[in-house]
Motif scaffolding. Structure first.
Motif, short mmCIF file in Angstrom:
data_model
loop_
_atom_site.label_atom_id
_atom_site.label_comp_id
_atom_site.label_asym_id
_atom_site.label_seq_id
_atom_site.Cartn_x
_atom_site.Cartn_y
_atom_site.Cartn_z
N ARG A 66 -17.55 28.04 -30.58
CA ARG A 66 -17.96 27.62 -31.92
C ARG A 66 -16.95 26.55 -32.35
NH1 ARG A 66 -21.02 29.59 -35.84
NH2 ARG A 66 -21.33 31.53 -34.71
N TYR A 67 -17.46 25.40 -32.77
CA TYR A 67 -16.61 24.29 -33.19
C TYR A 67 -16.57 24.23 -34.71
CZ TYR A 67 -17.27 23.03 -28.33
OH TYR A 67 -17.31 23.04 -26.95
N VAL A 68 -15.36 24.23 -35.26
CA VAL A 68 -15.17 24.26 -36.71
C VAL A 68 -14.32 23.07 -37.12
CG1 VAL A 68 -14.25 25.60 -38.65
CG2 VAL A 68 -15.31 26.78 -36.71
N LEU A 69 -14.82 22.33 -38.11
CA LEU A 69 -14.08 21.17 -38.62
C LEU A 69 -12.88 21.64 -39.44
CD1 LEU A 69 -13.91 18.08 -39.04
CD2 LEU A 69 -15.28 18.43 -41.10
N ILE A 70 -11.71 21.12 -39.09
CA ILE A 70 -10.50 21.41 -39.83
C ILE A 70 -10.18 20.27 -40.79
CG2 ILE A 70 -8.02 21.91 -39.64
CD1 ILE A 70 -9.89 24.10 -38.47
#
Length: 76
Positions: A66-70
């Motif tokens: 799962r890719y999450v924008l920081i």
């Protein structure tokens, strides 16, 4: 940045839970999400990769990212 990458970047900005490969295929017909994420990172996006585990129907373990924008890149 191509239009698919722009749409995925916008999705990451508005969906705090991030995006998975399955969602990327369903929403954007993006079959190489990891390549899009790689290119976004090269453009200055800070994106975290979270590995999630699950059990298949027959009980075997599985994993997906799962890719999450920081953080978005600084405006120039």
């Amino acid at each position: 940045m191509n239009s698919k990458a722009k749409r995925i970047a916008k999705y990451l900005e508005t969906h705090k839970k991030g995006i998975t490969q399955m969602q990327a295929v369903e929403l954007f017909h993006a079959y190489r999400l990891s390549a899009v994420i790689f290119n976004l990172k090269r453009q200055g996006y800070v994106i975290d990769t979270i590995i999630e585990e699950f059990k298949t129907e027959d009980g075997r373990p599985g994993r997906y990212a799962r890719y999450v924008l920081i953080k978005k890149p600084e405006a120039k």
